[in-house]
Design a protein around this motif. Structure first.
Motif, PDB file in Angstrom:
ATOM      1  N   ALA A  32       0.246  12.340   9.354  1.00  0.00           N
ATOM      2  CA  ALA A  32       0.600  11.404   9.146  1.00  0.00           C
ATOM      3  C   ALA A  32       1.591  10.958   9.226  1.00  0.00           C
ATOM      4  N   ALA A  33       2.427  11.363   8.010  1.00  0.00           N
ATOM      5  CA  ALA A  33       3.830  11.543   7.648  1.00  0.00           C
ATOM      6  C   ALA A  33       5.246  12.220   9.052  1.00  0.00           C
ATOM      7  N   THR A  36       4.169   9.268  11.916  1.00  0.00           N
ATOM      8  CA  THR A  36       5.210   7.952  11.663  1.00  0.00           C
ATOM      9  C   THR A  36       6.862   8.253  11.456  1.00  0.00           C
ATOM     10  N   ILE A  39       7.970   8.082  15.444  1.00  0.00           N
ATOM     11  CA  ILE A  39       7.701   7.122  15.481  1.00  0.00           C
ATOM     12  C   ILE A  39       9.001   6.702  15.383  1.00  0.00           C
ATOM     13  N   VAL A  40       9.420   6.300  13.692  1.00  0.00           N
ATOM     14  CA  VAL A  40      10.171   5.775  13.539  1.00  0.00           C
ATOM     15  C   VAL A  40      12.010   6.301  13.781  1.00  0.00           C
TER      16      VAL A  40
END
Length: 270
Positions: A32-33, A36, A39-40
Motif C-alpha cells: 500500500a505504501a 501510494t 501515485i504521489v
C-alpha cells in the motif's frame, strides 16, 4: 448431558499453516505504501510538467493527459458552444435615383449590450442570436452547390433600373437543378424569407429610411482556448458568411416599424 468444548480445548485451526498474520499484515502495508508513493510521485511529475513552461516533458505529458485532466471551456458543460455567432445586416435605400448603402449593423451586439449586467434579461435580447442559430442550421442542411446559390442575390433586373425579387417557385427550381434535398431547400427558403422581413423592419427603424434591399452576414467568433483566455492576441480571426441582396416583396407596416422603433430606442438610447 451434552458435552461442552472449552475454548482452551478448541483446535487452533489455521494458526500453524502459512505465514503468521503479522508477516502478511506488514507485506500488505508495504504494498500500500509503494502504491501510494507511486501515485504521489506520478501526480507530482505531471503537475510539475504542466506548471514549468520550459519543462522538456511538458509536450509529452500534455498530449497524454490533456484530454482527461486539463481544464477546458467545456469542463462544466460537455456540449458547450465553441463559436459565437452574430447576425449583422446591411440595407439600401434610394435618394433620388441613386441607391445608398448603409454600413453593417451588428444586431446581436446591440441586443447583448442592452442586456449586460441584467441577470434575467428579456428573451427579445437573444432574438437575433436565436435567429442566427436557427438559420445556420437550415443553411448547413443544404449541399455545397445549394449553399453557393443561396449566398448569391435573390433579385432580378427588369430593365430601366427596375428590380424585383425572384419568386420562391423559381428559386426552388434553381436549387433542384443544382441537386441536394428539396425538403432542406424549402426549410431554408422559409427562414430566408423571415430574415428578409426582419432585416427590412429593423433597418427601416434603425436608419429611418424606406428600405429597398437587405442582406445579412453571420460573424463567427471563436474564443481563445481556456489556457489562453487572458491573452490579448486572438488565436483565431473573425470570419463571415455573407448572403446576397434580397428585396422585400412588401414594405413593413407602420405598426411593425413602430415596434422596432421602441426596441432600438431601448438598445441604443436614441
Amino acid at each position: 448431558m451434552s458435552e461442552t468444548t472449552l475454548v482452551e480445548d478448541a483446535p487452533a485451526a489455521g494458526l500453524g499453516e502459512g505465514r503468521p498474520p503479522a508477516v502478511r499484515s506488514s507485506r500488505a502495508a508495504a504494498v500500500a505504501a509503494i502504491v501510494t508513493l507511486a501515485i504521489v510521485a506520478g501526480y507530482a511529475f505531471v503537475a510539475g510538467s504542466f506548471t514549468v513552461p520550459t519543462s522538456p516533458t511538458r509536450p509529452i505529458v500534455s498530449e497524454a493527459f490533456s484530454p482527461y485532466f486539463s481544464q477546458r471551456w467545456n469542463v462544466f458543460a460537455p456540449n458547450i458552444m465553441k463559436v459565437n455567432r452574430n447576425l449583422q445586416i446591411q440595407v439600401q435605400w434610394r435618394e433620388g435615383d441613386e441607391l445608398v448603402r448603409s454600413e453593417w449593423v451588428d444586431v446581436t451586439d446591440l441586443e447583448f449590450t442592452s442586456a449586460r449586467g441584467i441577470p434575467m434579461p428579456s428573451r427579445i435580447s437573444k432574438n437575433s442570436f436565436n435567429a442566427a442559430q436557427a438559420f445556420l442550421t437550415r443553411y448547413q442542411a443544404l449541399d455545397d452547390a445549394q449553399r453557393e446559390r443561396v449566398r448569391d442575390t435573390f433579385i432580378r433586373g427588369l430593365g430601366g433600373g427596375a428590380y424585383s425579387p425572384i419568386g420562391v417557385d423559381e428559386l426552388l427550381e434553381e436549387l433542384d437543378e443544382v441537386g441536394g434535398s428539396r425538403a432542406a431547400a424549402v426549410r431554408y427558403l422559409r427562414y430566408d424569407y423571415m430574415l428578409v422581413r426582419f432585416a427590412a423592419a429593423f433597418g427601416t427603424a434603425y436608419f429611418d429610411r424606406d428600405v429597398e434591399r437587405v442582406r445579412w452576414r453571420l460573424q463567427h467568433d471563436r474564443p481563445n482556448d481556456f489556457l489562453h483566455r487572458f491573452d490579448e492576441e486572438r488565436q483565431t480571426e473573425l470570419s463571415y458568411t455573407t448572403f446576397g441582396w434580397r428585396q422585400p416583396g412588401t414594405a413593413p407596416t407602420d405598426e411593425v416599424v413602430a415596434i422596432y422603433d421602441e426596441v432600438i430606442e431601448r438598445y441604443t438610447g436614441r
